[in-house]
Design a protein around this motif. Structure first.
Motif, PDB file in Angstrom:
ATOM      1  N   ASN A 254       3.271   0.921   3.927  1.00 17.67           N
ATOM      2  CA  ASN A 254       2.867   0.406   2.610  1.00 17.67           C
ATOM      3  C   ASN A 254       3.520   1.116   1.418  1.00 17.67           C
ATOM      4  O   ASN A 254       3.100   0.904   0.287  1.00 17.67           O
ATOM      5  N   ALA A 255       4.509   1.961   1.659  1.00 14.90           N
ATOM      6  CA  ALA A 255       5.150   2.679   0.543  1.00 14.90           C
ATOM      7  C   ALA A 255       5.998   1.734  -0.312  1.00 14.90           C
ATOM      8  O   ALA A 255       6.306   2.040  -1.449  1.00 14.90           O
ATOM      9  N   GLY A 256       6.377   0.591   0.289  1.00 18.00           N
ATOM     10  CA  GLY A 256       7.168  -0.395  -0.459  1.00 18.00           C
ATOM     11  C   GLY A 256       8.626  -0.425  -0.016  1.00 18.00           C
ATOM     12  O   GLY A 256       9.494  -0.848  -0.783  1.00 18.00           O
ATOM     13  N   LYS A 257       8.896  -0.044   1.201  1.00 14.82           N
ATOM     14  CA  LYS A 257      10.281   0.001   1.707  1.00 14.82           C
ATOM     15  C   LYS A 257      10.893  -1.398   1.781  1.00 14.82           C
ATOM     16  O   LYS A 257      12.020  -1.612   1.357  1.00 14.82           O
ATOM     17  N   SER A 258      10.105  -2.340   2.324  1.00 17.36           N
ATOM     18  CA  SER A 258      10.635  -3.708   2.458  1.00 17.36           C
ATOM     19  C   SER A 258      10.877  -4.318   1.091  1.00 17.36           C
ATOM     20  O   SER A 258      11.910  -4.969   0.871  1.00 17.36           O
ATOM     21  N   THR A 259       9.942  -4.093   0.159  1.00 14.20           N
ATOM     22  CA  THR A 259      10.101  -4.637  -1.194  1.00 14.20           C
ATOM     23  C   THR A 259      11.376  -4.077  -1.803  1.00 14.20           C
ATOM     24  O   THR A 259      12.152  -4.791  -2.433  1.00 14.20           O
ATOM     25  N   GLU A 273       0.411  -6.479   2.259  1.00 13.18           N
ATOM     26  CA  GLU A 273      -0.433  -5.390   1.781  1.00 13.18           C
ATOM     27  C   GLU A 273      -0.984  -4.565   2.929  1.00 13.18           C
ATOM     28  O   GLU A 273      -1.563  -3.516   2.726  1.00 13.18           O
ATOM     29  N   PHE A 276       2.163  -1.528   8.575  1.00  8.22           N
ATOM     30  CA  PHE A 276       3.039  -1.956   9.685  1.00  8.22           C
ATOM     31  C   PHE A 276       3.389  -3.435   9.609  1.00  8.22           C
ATOM     32  O   PHE A 276       3.352  -4.148  10.597  1.00  8.22           O
ATOM     33  N   THR A 277       3.687  -3.908   8.388  1.00  8.30           N
ATOM     34  CA  THR A 277       4.201  -5.274   8.243  1.00  8.30           C
ATOM     35  C   THR A 277       5.572  -5.301   8.907  1.00  8.30           C
ATOM     36  O   THR A 277       5.963  -6.279   9.526  1.00  8.30           O
ATOM     37  N   THR A 278       6.290  -4.195   8.750  1.00  2.00           N
ATOM     38  CA  THR A 278       7.630  -4.108   9.336  1.00  2.00           C
ATOM     39  C   THR A 278       7.518  -3.480  10.723  1.00  2.00           C
ATOM     40  O   THR A 278       7.069  -2.345  10.851  1.00  2.00           O
ATOM     41  N   LYS A 373       6.533   2.376  -7.015  1.00  2.00           N
ATOM     42  CA  LYS A 373       5.323   1.866  -7.704  1.00  2.00           C
ATOM     43  C   LYS A 373       5.086   2.646  -8.991  1.00  2.00           C
ATOM     44  O   LYS A 373       3.943   2.922  -9.371  1.00  2.00           O
ATOM     45  N   ASP A 375       5.427   1.572 -11.805  1.00  2.00           N
ATOM     46  CA  ASP A 375       4.826   0.671 -12.807  1.00  2.00           C
ATOM     47  C   ASP A 375       3.323   0.865 -12.949  1.00  2.00           C
ATOM     48  O   ASP A 375       2.762   0.585 -13.994  1.00  2.00           O
ATOM     49  N   ALA A 403       9.865  -1.188  -7.243  1.00  2.00           N
ATOM     50  CA  ALA A 403      10.588  -2.166  -6.412  1.00  2.00           C
ATOM     51  C   ALA A 403      10.106  -3.568  -6.708  1.00  2.00           C
ATOM     52  O   ALA A 403      10.906  -4.504  -6.755  1.00  2.00           O
ATOM     53  N   ALA A 404       8.788  -3.710  -6.930  1.00  2.00           N
ATOM     54  CA  ALA A 404       8.229  -5.042  -7.163  1.00  2.00           C
ATOM     55  C   ALA A 404       8.783  -5.642  -8.452  1.00  2.00           C
ATOM     56  O   ALA A 404       9.064  -6.835  -8.520  1.00  2.00           O
TER      57      ALA A 404
HETATM   58  N1  LIG Z   1       2.684  -2.388  -8.007  1.00  3.46           N
HETATM   59  C1  LIG Z   1       3.649  -2.312  -7.132  1.00  3.46           C
HETATM   60  N2  LIG Z   1       3.449  -2.727  -5.860  1.00  3.46           N
HETATM   61  C2  LIG Z   1       4.455  -2.628  -4.976  1.00  3.46           C
HETATM   62  C3  LIG Z   1       5.711  -2.085  -5.350  1.00  3.46           C
HETATM   63  N3  LIG Z   1       6.495  -2.096  -4.242  1.00  3.46           N
HETATM   64  C4  LIG Z   1       5.776  -2.622  -3.245  1.00  3.46           C
HETATM   65  N4  LIG Z   1       4.546  -2.952  -3.672  1.00  3.46           N
HETATM   66  C5  LIG Z   1       3.472  -3.549  -2.865  1.00  3.46           C
HETATM   67  O1  LIG Z   1       3.121  -2.651  -1.819  1.00  3.46           O
HETATM   68  C6  LIG Z   1       2.738  -3.389  -0.656  1.00  3.46           C
HETATM   69  C7  LIG Z   1       3.505  -2.893   0.536  1.00  3.46           C
HETATM   70  O2  LIG Z   1       4.863  -3.226   0.373  1.00  3.46           O
HETATM   71  P1  LIG Z   1       5.888  -3.312   1.609  1.00  3.46           P
HETATM   72  O3  LIG Z   1       7.232  -3.493   0.995  1.00  3.46           O
HETATM   73  O4  LIG Z   1       5.444  -4.276   2.629  1.00  3.46           O
HETATM   74  O5  LIG Z   1       5.730  -1.853   2.170  1.00  3.46           O
HETATM   75  P2  LIG Z   1       6.407  -1.211   3.468  1.00  3.46           P
HETATM   76  O6  LIG Z   1       6.650   0.211   3.164  1.00  3.46           O
HETATM   77  O7  LIG Z   1       7.571  -2.019   3.901  1.00  3.46           O
HETATM   78  O8  LIG Z   1       5.214  -1.335   4.514  1.00  3.46           O
HETATM   79  P3  LIG Z   1       5.261  -1.271   6.120  1.00  3.46           P
HETATM   80  O9  LIG Z   1       5.880  -2.532   6.585  1.00  3.46           O
HETATM   81  O10 LIG Z   1       3.832  -1.145   6.515  1.00  3.46           O
HETATM   82  O11 LIG Z   1       6.045  -0.071   6.516  1.00  3.46           O
HETATM   83  C8  LIG Z   1       2.978  -4.861  -0.972  1.00  3.46           C
HETATM   84  O12 LIG Z   1       1.764  -5.457  -1.308  1.00  3.46           O
HETATM   85  C9  LIG Z   1       3.921  -4.826  -2.163  1.00  3.46           C
HETATM   86  O13 LIG Z   1       3.741  -5.933  -3.010  1.00  3.46           O
HETATM   87  C10 LIG Z   1       5.912  -1.652  -6.695  1.00  3.46           C
HETATM   88  O14 LIG Z   1       6.944  -1.192  -7.116  1.00  3.46           O
HETATM   89  N5  LIG Z   1       4.830  -1.789  -7.526  1.00  3.46           N
END
Ligand SMILES: Nc1nc2c(ncn2[C@@H]2O[C@H](COP(=O)(O)OP(=O)(O)OP(=O)(O)O)[C@@H](O)[C@H]2O)c(=O)[nH]1
Length: 426
Positions: A254-259, A273, A276-278, A373, A375, A403-404
């Motif tokens: 959930n750190a936002g790697k995929s985003t 949200e 382990f989406t990835t 994140k 923002d 990233a978002a």
């Molecule tokens: N507010 C905000 N939310 C973000 C940002 N980047 C990602 N998110 C949110 O964080 C959540 C997790 O994002 P992912 O990109 O799926 O995170 P991940 O690290 O790939 O997660 P895993 O697949 O579990 O490893 C999502 O709901 C995104 O919308 C950001 O810069 N700002």
């Protein structure tokens, strides 16, 4: 009001369905994605040589004219980039076809068709079992006859020297020895890089048998025997795909790697949200022109979330830690928002510890800490993170981004390109 309620329920249902669909997709992807597989490979057997004599009108006892059997097909492995991104297309067994038998009139059998297995670049191939090991260890081949020389009437001279059978066996041994290629270094171990699809041998096909022409000698002018073809090699291999990327994005779930990967490249990695989406690494390519007007291109990989204890095999454990091993540079992605499950400083220390326990050399590749994140976070969090990072690695840059909202992407890309070019020069 009732109408408003109905709309609300319908929207809820839509959200639920959407969640269910993305979960099902993630599950299906997990089923399909294979980065480790064991395959059994068998090369083709050589065709049998032929024992035959020319027959023509007024030539009742023509010369020996038995052709050789064709060699068995071999099995090769080669890389094919852009077609496969994992090993799920491979099956458990592969067998090349056998050579066909030789025929009279000096007609040789046809060679068995060979097989090429294609794998993505970054696959390692390791031989784990040789099913014909005993036979290969014997320096002499056990020659098998189509018609045993013992069925012949032995010429008188043969009784004086070596026996007729011994002589034929020696001749066949010599022929097989001359034709057989140098033995492979045992066990086979390949690191399949993007080498223009150059095939490498996995199992060699068996040599075709020799026709009776080869056994003509002064003592025996009409040999009525030929040899069978040799067996093809048969081995078991372990194939493992270790993602080859230039820069790996490592972080807690959930750190936002995929985003981040989707924002930096045209990749479409799943975002959710939930943790382990990835479940598998996703790759994207960045192409930009550096400050010195030099085009730079590098691949980025979103590596599944790392959790505490991953180095001991917890969570997806080694399954994805091995993907990190191949990245040339690593960027740690840290969630600095107040919503984060773990405070950013702790998250950084956890990642540092896991990498160190898995392979301390990986820490040398950590070059950027991406504070994501930004923002929705306070400046204080960023300062705290910078403080902890500077205590662990002096040369690591901390870059705040969202990233978002795609904020801070330009600075991040320039920094990545800079470090990547410097690393290539070194
Ligand atoms: N507010 C905000 N939310 C973000 C940002 N980047 C990602 N998110 C949110 O964080 C959540 C997790 O994002 P992912 O990109 O799926 O995170 P991940 O690290 O790939 O997660 P895993 O697949 O579990 O490893 C999502 O709901 C995104 O919308 C950001 O810069 N700002």
């Amino acid at each position: 009001m009732i109408f408003g309620n109905c709309l609300f329920i319908q929207r809820q249902r839509l959200f639920y369905l959407h969640g269910l669909r993305s979960w099902a997709r993630a599950f299906a992807m997990q089923q399909k994605f294979k980065d480790k597989i064991i395959i059994k490979v068998k090369a083709g057997t050589g065709g049998a040589g032929c024992s035959s004599f020319g027959r023509e009108k007024f030539v009742p006892f023509g010369p020996a004219d038995g052709g050789n059997g064709g060699d068995g097909g071999s099995v090769y492995i080669a890389t094919k980039s852009g077609t496969f991104n994992n090993l799920s297309h491979l099956m458990g067994h592969y067998k090349a076809s056998a050579g066909t038998s030789g025929k009279g009139g000096n007609r040789h059998g046809s060679i068995g068709s060979s097989l090429i297995l294609y794998v993505p670049p970054g696959t390692t191939v390791k031989e784990i079992q040789n099913l014909n090991e005993e036979e290969e260890q014997n320096s002499t081949y056990s020659v098998q006859w189509v018609q045993r020389p013992g069925n012949e009437r032995l010429p008188i001279q043969a009784l004086e020297g070596p026996s007729f059978e011994e002589e034929a066996e020696r001749q066949a041994q010599e022929l097989f020895h001359c034709k057989s290629p140098p033995a492979n270094a045992y066990p086979i171990e390949y690191n399949m890089m993007d080498d223009d699809g150059k095939p490498r041998i996995l199992c060699r096909g068996g040599i075709g048998g020799f026709g009776n022409v080869h056994f003509l000698s002064e003592k025996n002018r009409s040999p009525k025997f030929a040899t069978k073809g040799m067996k093809g090699q048969s081995k078991v291999f372990e194939l493992e795909l270790k993602t080859l990327c230039d820069i790996g994005l490592v972080g807690l779930p959930n750190a936002g790697k995929s985003t981040l990967l989707n924002s930096l490249t045209r990749a479409t990695s799943d975002i959710g949200e939930y943790e382990f989406t990835t479940l598998q690494p996703h790759l994207g390519t960045v192409r930009l022109v550096s400050d010195n007007h030099v085009p730079v291109s590098f691949s980025l990989a979103d590596i599944p979330g790392l959790i505490e204890g991953a180095s001991d095999g917890r969570g997806l454990g080694f399954e994805f830690l091995r993907h990190i091993e191949r990245a040339k540079l690593l960027c740690l992605v840290i969630d600095i928002s107040p919503k984060a499950k773990i405070p950013c400083t702790e998250a950084f220390q956890q990642l540092w510890k896991e990498l160190k326990e898995y392979n301390p050399k990986l820490l040398e590749r950590v070059s950027i800490v991406i504070a994501n994140k930004a923002d929705i976070s306070a400046e204080k969090q960023l300062e705290k993170l910078k403080d902890v990072v500077s205590r662990n690695g002096q040369s690591i840059t901390v870059i705040p981004v969202s990233a978002a909202r795609r904020e801070g992407m330009d600075t991040l890309l320039r920094c990545m390109a800079d470090l990547y070019t410097k690393m290539k020069i070194v």
